[in-house]
Write an enzyme that holds these catalytic residues in place. Structure first.
Site, PDB file in Angstrom:
ATOM      1  N   HIS A  62       0.821  -1.207   0.000  1.00 51.60           N
ATOM      2  CA  HIS A  62       0.000   0.000   0.000  1.00 51.60           C
ATOM      3  C   HIS A  62       0.858   1.263   0.000  1.00 51.60           C
ATOM      4  O   HIS A  62       0.436   2.299  -0.517  1.00 51.60           O
ATOM      5  CB  HIS A  62      -0.934   0.007   1.215  1.00 51.60           C
ATOM      6  CG  HIS A  62      -2.128  -0.874   1.049  1.00 51.60           C
ATOM      7  ND1 HIS A  62      -3.395  -0.500   1.458  1.00 51.60           N
ATOM      8  CD2 HIS A  62      -2.269  -2.105   0.515  1.00 51.60           C
ATOM      9  CE1 HIS A  62      -4.255  -1.465   1.167  1.00 51.60           C
ATOM     10  NE2 HIS A  62      -3.588  -2.463   0.619  1.00 51.60           N
ATOM     11  N   ASN A  90      -6.943   1.929   3.224  1.00 53.59           N
ATOM     12  CA  ASN A  90      -5.937   1.775   4.276  1.00 53.59           C
ATOM     13  C   ASN A  90      -6.529   1.636   5.675  1.00 53.59           C
ATOM     14  O   ASN A  90      -5.796   1.585   6.662  1.00 53.59           O
ATOM     15  CB  ASN A  90      -4.967   2.962   4.252  1.00 53.59           C
ATOM     16  CG  ASN A  90      -4.064   2.945   3.035  1.00 53.59           C
ATOM     17  OD1 ASN A  90      -3.799   1.883   2.467  1.00 53.59           O
ATOM     18  ND2 ASN A  90      -3.603   4.115   2.618  1.00 53.59           N
ATOM     19  N   HIS A 186      -1.032 -13.365  -0.189  1.00 49.17           N
ATOM     20  CA  HIS A 186      -2.267 -13.601   0.567  1.00 49.17           C
ATOM     21  C   HIS A 186      -2.229 -14.946   1.289  1.00 49.17           C
ATOM     22  O   HIS A 186      -3.114 -15.231   2.097  1.00 49.17           O
ATOM     23  CB  HIS A 186      -3.482 -13.540  -0.368  1.00 49.17           C
ATOM     24  CG  HIS A 186      -3.858 -12.147  -0.762  1.00 49.17           C
ATOM     25  ND1 HIS A 186      -4.871 -11.859  -1.655  1.00 49.17           N
ATOM     26  CD2 HIS A 186      -3.357 -10.946  -0.372  1.00 49.17           C
ATOM     27  CE1 HIS A 186      -4.968 -10.540  -1.800  1.00 49.17           C
ATOM     28  NE2 HIS A 186      -4.056  -9.969  -1.033  1.00 49.17           N
TER      29      HIS A 186
END
Length: 316
Positions: A62, A90, A186
């Protein structure tokens, strides 16, 4: 599980603009213990909470995909002056206290020397290793940015298609194989029910029925949601281990997020998914190349930006 040390040929994976300025061992003279200090902090936190690997990977991603890897995601908002932390994407980013702790120790050892951007990069590398992933070197020498604005945050969402996500990756100089690789992180991540509840209760037939049923018990459905926005692991098998199980899960229709499942269904990406599911060494090598390349996106070097004394606040 494959565990090995990978030597990355930086000339092949770093953009030309940053090769001359980012260097493995950048702090070798100015702060010789810098990487060891970060590692010590991450090790202590990992011992108490193994889920920090997913948190730090998400923070790193991010951060790099907005203004480049410049720690702009760490800036706290002030009254009348919002930062990237206030962007919707976020809202569930975590791990800031790990960066704070490392920065405090580094400021004591080497004041105004090690950037917050490099701390994020190093901490992520160490967390991946601790979770059973590959050992790898990362070049350092980043400077901290001077801008943090929520309106600048434009990231692939959990409901993105492969083509939609790829447009954002390619805008940052990343390719399809690198996107599929990085989403493989992930394997140690988790998501809140609100990120995927719209798929549940038979609404998305690409999800395995047993997984659907289990997640409905946790999250409810879009029409009858659970009272709390609970979380579940994105890899339902080896949730705390950095491995290639994520790809095996999505091949069996056990992707929790829409974007994850689409990787195994889209004609452009399903071949890569099958390859990584069958070859853990290939995934780990590809991951090292991709994460090091991502860590070089639009970096500030030389006299650009600053070295923050407090990662949450601009010096000026």
């Amino acid at each position: 599980m494959v565990k090995f040390t990978i030597f990355v040929v930086l000339l092949l994976i770093l953009p030309l603009a940053s090769m001359a300025d980012l260097t493995v061992g950048f702090y070798g003279t100015s702060c010789p213990k810098a990487e060891a200090i970060v590692r010590q902090v991450v090790q202590k936190r990992f011992n108490g909470d193994k889920s920090i690997t997913g948190g730090l990977l998400r923070m790193h991603f991010h951060d790099c995909f907005v203004h480049g890897c410049d720690a702009s995601i760490l800036i706290d908002s002030k009254k009348g002056n919002q930062s990237e932390k206030d962007a919707g994407a976020n809202g569930t980013v975590r791990g800031f206290e790990i960066i704070d702790e490392a920065k405090k120790a580094l400021e004591k050892a080497c004041p105004s020397t090690v950037s917050c951007a490099d701390i994020i990069t190093l901490a992520t590398r160490d967390a991946v290793d601790l979770a059973g992933g590959p050992k790898y070197s990362v070049p350092t020498g980043r400077r901290d940015g001077l801008v943090s604005n929520p309106s600048d945050v434009n990231l692939p969402g959990p409901g993105s298609t492969v083509s939609q996500a790829l447009r954002i990756f390619t805008s940052k100089g990343m390719f399809l194989n690198e996107m599929v690789t990085l989403l493989g992180a992930h394997t140690v991540g988790f998501a809140h029910c609100s990120f995927f509840r719209n798929r549940l209760g038979g609404a998305d037939t690409t999800m395995d029925p047993t997984l659907d049923s289990n997640l409905v018990k946790l999250c409810g459905t879009q029409s009858k949601p659970s009272k709390k926005d609970l979380r579940t692991f994105l890899d339902q098998n080896t949730s705390m281990v950095f491995d290639n199980q994520f790809y095996k899960q999505i091949l069996n229709k056990k992707g929790v997020l829409f974007i994850d499942q689409q990787l195994a269904l889209d004609s452009s990406s399903k071949g890569l998914v099958s390859s990584f599911a069958a070859n853990p060494a290939s995934f780990q090598q590809s991951f090292v190349n991709a994460i090091v390349k991502m860590g070089s996106i639009d970096v500030k070097v030389g006299n650009e930006g600053e070295i923050r004394r407090n990662c949450r606040v601009f010096n000026r």
